[in-house]
Design an enzyme around this catalytic site. Structure first.
Site, short mmCIF file in Angstrom:
data_model
loop_
_atom_site.label_atom_id
_atom_site.label_comp_id
_atom_site.label_asym_id
_atom_site.label_seq_id
_atom_site.Cartn_x
_atom_site.Cartn_y
_atom_site.Cartn_z
N ASP A 113 -49.38 -36.29 -18.78
CA ASP A 113 -48.93 -36.90 -20.95
C ASP A 113 -50.56 -36.65 -21.39
O ASP A 113 -51.16 -38.05 -21.59
CB ASP A 113 -48.22 -37.54 -21.46
CG ASP A 113 -47.64 -37.70 -22.56
OD1 ASP A 113 -48.87 -37.10 -23.78
OD2 ASP A 113 -47.02 -37.60 -23.56
N HIS A 114 -51.11 -35.92 -21.83
CA HIS A 114 -52.80 -35.58 -21.59
C HIS A 114 -53.03 -36.63 -23.19
O HIS A 114 -54.47 -37.29 -22.74
CB HIS A 114 -53.64 -34.48 -22.55
CG HIS A 114 -53.20 -33.58 -23.90
ND1 HIS A 114 -52.16 -32.97 -24.16
CD2 HIS A 114 -53.62 -33.76 -24.33
CE1 HIS A 114 -52.46 -32.93 -25.73
NE2 HIS A 114 -52.99 -32.98 -25.87
N HIS A 123 -45.97 -37.15 -27.33
CA HIS A 123 -48.10 -37.98 -26.96
C HIS A 123 -47.47 -39.03 -28.15
O HIS A 123 -47.47 -39.96 -27.83
CB HIS A 123 -48.11 -36.67 -28.08
CG HIS A 123 -48.78 -35.63 -27.10
ND1 HIS A 123 -49.09 -35.31 -25.51
CD2 HIS A 123 -48.49 -34.28 -26.91
CE1 HIS A 123 -48.48 -34.13 -25.41
NE2 HIS A 123 -48.91 -33.51 -25.99
C1 BG6 Z 1 -49.70 -30.33 -26.68
C2 BG6 Z 1 -49.24 -29.45 -27.53
O1 BG6 Z 1 -49.48 -31.04 -26.30
O2 BG6 Z 1 -50.21 -30.68 -27.59
C3 BG6 Z 1 -49.58 -28.19 -28.86
O3 BG6 Z 1 -48.43 -28.44 -26.81
C4 BG6 Z 1 -50.69 -29.28 -29.29
O4 BG6 Z 1 -49.02 -27.83 -29.32
C5 BG6 Z 1 -51.79 -29.98 -28.59
O5 BG6 Z 1 -51.33 -28.21 -29.74
C6 BG6 Z 1 -52.54 -31.05 -28.84
O6 BG6 Z 1 -53.44 -31.74 -28.38
P1 BG6 Z 1 -54.56 -32.41 -29.15
O7 BG6 Z 1 -55.25 -32.97 -28.33
O8 BG6 Z 1 -55.70 -31.20 -29.81
O9 BG6 Z 1 -53.97 -33.46 -30.76
#
Ligand code: BG6
Length: 503
Positions: A192-193, A255
């Site tokens: 989960d980044h 997230h």
């Molecule tokens: C991803 C989603 O997990 O996270 C995308 O699939 C979203 O739809 C993205 O744009 C958002 O990540 P960040 O790091 O740009 O907030």
């Protein structure tokens, strides 16, 4: 276990990182740049190789050329001699992930690398492929014996699984079962980044590396918490995936619930995977389930219509390429969660996310309660003291509170104390993927999701998904692209003194 700042830098064992889906966008845009930065900082072992696997009939040279172009685009200027040494570590196996022959070729390649470069049989497999392909890959890896754990001196195997992890509770459960048929839970890294973002990691340091904030972190002092992930972009080129997903699945199940857990969890006894995951799971277990009949009270959705942002006319979701003209998919979702435990009873947690909002910003706002007695002659509510944790952009933390305006009268105004990552630490903030990939190579799963957490998070959202699935469940409110979301979301905050934090 995570190390403190005085600990020596850890370097993983000699190993190979295998990426399934190596010709895809994520590999070029995020994964290979992350490996590049790790290599540059000396965080990778001397004996390291990256093997890309994908259907396209590329060879090592072409793969290297593609990745070099990606690095030039996403990293910027590169030192030629360092680049050459880096590219030499990249290899490619062409093959269909559904075909057993691909795994025979992969195994041969891995054994060659072990022999020639001393990578010791240690492999980390990264599944950067569409989710419908995961099950096939995992099954084939089991059959090919690419799942060993430190047995007979063979080295270790780990698997990193990208999101989406399932489409609902049942599919997530099935995927967990299929993974557990082949791998032990300790070998599975569900990425989960958001958990790799510096500011999200800093929440625990802020809370537990200081003694001044934690005493306030509870129902006695906090009125409510808001967690926001607003995006300026629309559905981009991902309508095929997104229209089947929607904001609740795409952002909240993973997230934002993870962020909520980090904010709400009890202090773990140590910063290791087992203790941290246990405390996060306890938060999910304490969240009061939203029953299907209560969805309209606790959840609001929206879909962006045409609008204007920065003077540019933007199409509505239904006008985007490949979006069905009658789609009811939500591009905005806001939910209120109630946590039934001693610390948080009565403190609402509001979570919202949306595409094509006024701007890109991810923040956590802790709004503190009113002082119990007002002595400065105010009537009504005072502007609340607020702690804002900015996850992105401009990572930082600010505290706003009431101060006295200079002068003979006692007049109050809101003032700010601000900490900015860029100003305090300077330098480049590592990308989430750098931290997470390094952790997986080190065998540290603290920032990864476990199977129980994933299933519990889906279970909590199922009534909302069910209610929103039926076409008879009311219209999907529209909000103009470039705005703050649908007006209907205001009602979620209940009390009229509560307002959504400005984006
Ligand atoms: C991803 C989603 O997990 O996270 C995308 O699939 C979203 O739809 C993205 O744009 C958002 O990540 P960040 O790091 O740009 O907030």
């Amino acid at each position: 276990m995570k190390q403190n700042s005085t600990a020596a830098q850890r370097v993983p064992d000699p190993c190979v990182l295998v990426i399934f889906g190596a010709s895809g966008d994520l590999t070029r845009r995020k994964l290979v740049p992350a490996i590049w930065h790790l290599q540059k900082q000396g965080r990778l072992p001397e004996a390291f190789a990256l093997v890309g696997v994908a259907r396209r009939e590329w060879d090592d040279d072409y793969f290297r050329q593609q990745m070099a172009e990606g690095l030039a685009e996403f990293v910027g200027e590169l030192d030629e001699s360092v680049l050459e040494a880096f590219l030499a570590k990249l290899h490619y196996v062409s093959g269909d992930p559904a075909n057993p022959a691909t795994y025979v070729a992969l195994k041969t390649q891995l054994e060659t690398l072990d022999r020639e470069h001393g990578t010791g049989g240690n492999r980390c497999f990264y599944c950067s492929v569409p989710p419908q392909i995961y099950l096939g890959i995992v099954e084939q890896m089991g059959k090919a014996g690419l799942n060993h754990q430190h047995r007979d001196g063979q080295g270790w195997c780990r698997i990193i699984v990208e999101k989406p992890f399932g489409h609902d509770f049942d599919s997530a459960h099935d995927l967990n079962e299929a993974l557990h048929d082949v791998f032990a839970e300790e070998q599975i890294y569900r990425i989960d980044h958001y958990l790799g973002k510096e500011t999200v990691q800093n929440i625990l340091v802020f809370r537990l590396g200081n003694s001044i904030f934690e005493p306030l972190w509870n129902r006695r002092y906090v009125d409510h918490v808001q967690i926001t992930a607003a995006e300026g972009v629309g559905v981009e080129h991902r309508a095929g995936y997104y229209d089947q997903s929607g904001a609740l699945r795409d952002m909240i199940q993973n997230h934002l619930l993870q962020v909520l857990c980090v904010i709400a969890m009890e202090p773990p006894s140590s910063f290791d995977a087992e203790s941290v995951r246990l405390e996060k799971l306890k938060v999910l277990k304490a969240i009061r389930p939203i029953l299907i009949g209560q969805v309209d009270r606790y959840a609001v959705r929206g879909q962006y219509g045409p609008g204007i942002a920065n003077g540019e006319e933007l199409p509505g979701y239904l006008e985007e390429n490949e979006v069905p003209a009658d789609s009811r998919t939500e591009t905005y979702a806001a939910l209120e969660f109630t946590i039934d435990n001693w610390r948080w009873q009565g403190v609402p947690f509001y979570v919202r996310t949306g595409k094509r909002m006024e701007k890109r910003t991810s923040t956590i706002t802790i709004q503190f309660s009113q002082p119990p007695h007002l002595i400065f002659g105010q009537t009504g509510k005072m502007p609340p003291s607020t702690l804002t944790i900015r996850i992105q952009p401009e990572e930082g933390i600010s505290l706003s509170f009431n101060g006295k305006v200079p002068g003979p009268d006692v007049r109050l105004d809101t003032v700010n104390m601000d900490f900015s990552y860029a100003e305090s630490f300077g330098g480049r903030t590592p990308e989430a993927y750098e931290t997470l990939i390094l952790d997986s190579l080190l065998g540290d799963a603290t920032l990864y999701s476990d199977s129980d957490w994933i299933e519990k998070s889906w279970q909590l959202l199922m009534p909302v998904l069910e209610a929103w699935k039926t076409t008879s469940s009311g219209s999907v409110p529209s909000y103009p692209a470039g705005s703050c979301g649908p007006n209907e979301a205001d009602a979620l905050l209940g009390e009229d003194w509560r307002t959504w934090a400005a984006l």
